[in-house]
Design a protein around this motif. Sequence first.
Motif, PDB file in Angstrom:
ATOM      1  N   LEU A  33       2.198   1.189   0.309  1.00 19.35           N
ATOM      2  CA  LEU A  33       3.107   0.465  -0.586  1.00 19.35           C
ATOM      3  C   LEU A  33       3.017   0.988  -2.011  1.00 19.35           C
ATOM      4  O   LEU A  33       4.024   1.146  -2.686  1.00 19.35           O
ATOM      5  CB  LEU A  33       2.782  -1.026  -0.577  1.00 19.35           C
ATOM      6  CG  LEU A  33       3.224  -1.823   0.637  1.00 19.35           C
ATOM      7  CD1 LEU A  33       2.754  -3.261   0.519  1.00 19.35           C
ATOM      8  CD2 LEU A  33       4.733  -1.770   0.817  1.00 19.35           C
ATOM      9  N   ARG A  34       1.819   1.245  -2.454  1.00 23.13           N
ATOM     10  CA  ARG A  34       1.599   1.694  -3.819  1.00 23.13           C
ATOM     11  C   ARG A  34       2.222   3.070  -4.084  1.00 23.13           C
ATOM     12  O   ARG A  34       2.782   3.309  -5.141  1.00 23.13           O
ATOM     13  CB  ARG A  34       0.097   1.741  -4.101  1.00 23.13           C
ATOM     14  CG  ARG A  34      -0.268   1.502  -5.529  1.00 23.13           C
ATOM     15  CD  ARG A  34      -1.759   1.365  -5.773  1.00 23.13           C
ATOM     16  NE  ARG A  34      -2.506   0.801  -4.667  1.00 23.13           N
ATOM     17  CZ  ARG A  34      -3.507   1.428  -4.041  1.00 23.13           C
ATOM     18  NH1 ARG A  34      -3.880   2.629  -4.414  1.00 23.13           N
ATOM     19  NH2 ARG A  34      -4.139   0.850  -3.044  1.00 23.13           N
ATOM     20  N   HIS A  35       2.114   3.970  -3.106  1.00 22.43           N
ATOM     21  CA  HIS A  35       2.489   5.366  -3.361  1.00 22.43           C
ATOM     22  C   HIS A  35       3.777   5.842  -2.700  1.00 22.43           C
ATOM     23  O   HIS A  35       4.348   6.830  -3.150  1.00 22.43           O
ATOM     24  CB  HIS A  35       1.360   6.298  -2.914  1.00 22.43           C
ATOM     25  CG  HIS A  35       0.091   6.070  -3.660  1.00 22.43           C
ATOM     26  ND1 HIS A  35      -0.071   6.414  -4.976  1.00 22.43           N
ATOM     27  CD2 HIS A  35      -1.071   5.493  -3.277  1.00 22.43           C
ATOM     28  CE1 HIS A  35      -1.276   6.079  -5.373  1.00 22.43           C
ATOM     29  NE2 HIS A  35      -1.912   5.519  -4.362  1.00 22.43           N
ATOM     30  N   ARG A  36       4.209   5.189  -1.642  1.00 23.10           N
ATOM     31  CA  ARG A  36       5.313   5.767  -0.865  1.00 23.10           C
ATOM     32  C   ARG A  36       6.548   4.896  -0.711  1.00 23.10           C
ATOM     33  O   ARG A  36       7.623   5.407  -0.432  1.00 23.10           O
ATOM     34  CB  ARG A  36       4.824   6.113   0.555  1.00 23.10           C
ATOM     35  CG  ARG A  36       3.623   7.007   0.636  1.00 23.10           C
ATOM     36  CD  ARG A  36       4.032   8.441   0.531  1.00 23.10           C
ATOM     37  NE  ARG A  36       2.899   9.321   0.665  1.00 23.10           N
ATOM     38  CZ  ARG A  36       2.820  10.293   1.533  1.00 23.10           C
ATOM     39  NH1 ARG A  36       3.801  10.523   2.367  1.00 23.10           N
ATOM     40  NH2 ARG A  36       1.762  11.067   1.564  1.00 23.10           N
ATOM     41  N   VAL A  37       6.397   3.588  -0.811  1.00 24.95           N
ATOM     42  CA  VAL A  37       7.506   2.713  -0.447  1.00 24.95           C
ATOM     43  C   VAL A  37       8.727   2.901  -1.346  1.00 24.95           C
ATOM     44  O   VAL A  37       9.860   2.756  -0.892  1.00 24.95           O
ATOM     45  CB  VAL A  37       7.060   1.228  -0.390  1.00 24.95           C
ATOM     46  CG1 VAL A  37       6.931   0.645  -1.786  1.00 24.95           C
ATOM     47  CG2 VAL A  37       7.989   0.418   0.479  1.00 24.95           C
ATOM     48  N   ALA A  38       8.533   3.260  -2.588  1.00 20.84           N
ATOM     49  CA  ALA A  38       9.663   3.436  -3.508  1.00 20.84           C
ATOM     50  C   ALA A  38      10.604   4.551  -3.063  1.00 20.84           C
ATOM     51  O   ALA A  38      11.782   4.540  -3.400  1.00 20.84           O
ATOM     52  CB  ALA A  38       9.154   3.707  -4.916  1.00 20.84           C
ATOM     53  N   ALA A  39      10.093   5.493  -2.287  1.00 29.93           N
ATOM     54  CA  ALA A  39      10.913   6.627  -1.843  1.00 29.93           C
ATOM     55  C   ALA A  39      11.677   6.333  -0.558  1.00 29.93           C
ATOM     56  O   ALA A  39      12.476   7.156  -0.123  1.00 29.93           O
ATOM     57  CB  ALA A  39      10.025   7.853  -1.642  1.00 29.93           C
ATOM     58  N   LEU A  40      11.458   5.174   0.049  1.00 30.40           N
ATOM     59  CA  LEU A  40      12.112   4.867   1.320  1.00 30.40           C
ATOM     60  C   LEU A  40      13.540   4.387   1.103  1.00 30.40           C
ATOM     61  O   LEU A  40      13.812   3.616   0.189  1.00 30.40           O
ATOM     62  CB  LEU A  40      11.332   3.788   2.077  1.00 30.40           C
ATOM     63  CG  LEU A  40       9.898   4.121   2.469  1.00 30.40           C
ATOM     64  CD1 LEU A  40       9.298   2.949   3.218  1.00 30.40           C
ATOM     65  CD2 LEU A  40       9.828   5.384   3.293  1.00 30.40           C
ATOM     66  N   ASP A  41      14.428   4.844   1.971  1.00 29.66           N
ATOM     67  CA  ASP A  41      15.795   4.349   1.931  1.00 29.66           C
ATOM     68  C   ASP A  41      15.888   3.077   2.785  1.00 29.66           C
ATOM     69  O   ASP A  41      14.900   2.630   3.372  1.00 29.66           O
ATOM     70  CB  ASP A  41      16.786   5.414   2.391  1.00 29.66           C
ATOM     71  CG  ASP A  41      16.565   5.869   3.821  1.00 29.66           C
ATOM     72  OD1 ASP A  41      15.867   5.182   4.596  1.00 29.66           O
ATOM     73  OD2 ASP A  41      17.099   6.934   4.177  1.00 29.66           O
ATOM     74  N   ALA A  42      17.068   2.485   2.849  1.00 31.21           N
ATOM     75  CA  ALA A  42      17.261   1.222   3.559  1.00 31.21           C
ATOM     76  C   ALA A  42      16.893   1.341   5.036  1.00 31.21           C
ATOM     77  O   ALA A  42      16.282   0.426   5.606  1.00 31.21           O
ATOM     78  CB  ALA A  42      18.701   0.748   3.401  1.00 31.21           C
TER      79      ALA A  42
END
Length: 84
Positions: A33-42
């Motif tokens: 969540l801290r490092h990767r979730v921001a890059a996920l699309d819908a």
Amino acid sequence: MTDTALDTAAQHRLRWKCRRGLLELDLVLERFLRHRVAALDAKALELLNELLDYQDNDLWDIVNGRSEDYAPRHKPLVDVLRAS
């Protein structure tokens, strides 16, 4: 909201769903969540929510590579979780 951004309520729901009974799984998901979730699309977020429906022990076996018992559509996300 963009495809890659989560609104505040969705962020809280996802964080809550990532809280698990197994410390090891909790640590992996928190780091993810801290490092990767921001890059996920819908679509990837939808797949993450599906994976989070697995029982803790089953999900831990998938994340640490002891199990390949998951839908093929989850493979890219499982690979990212394993790398976390």
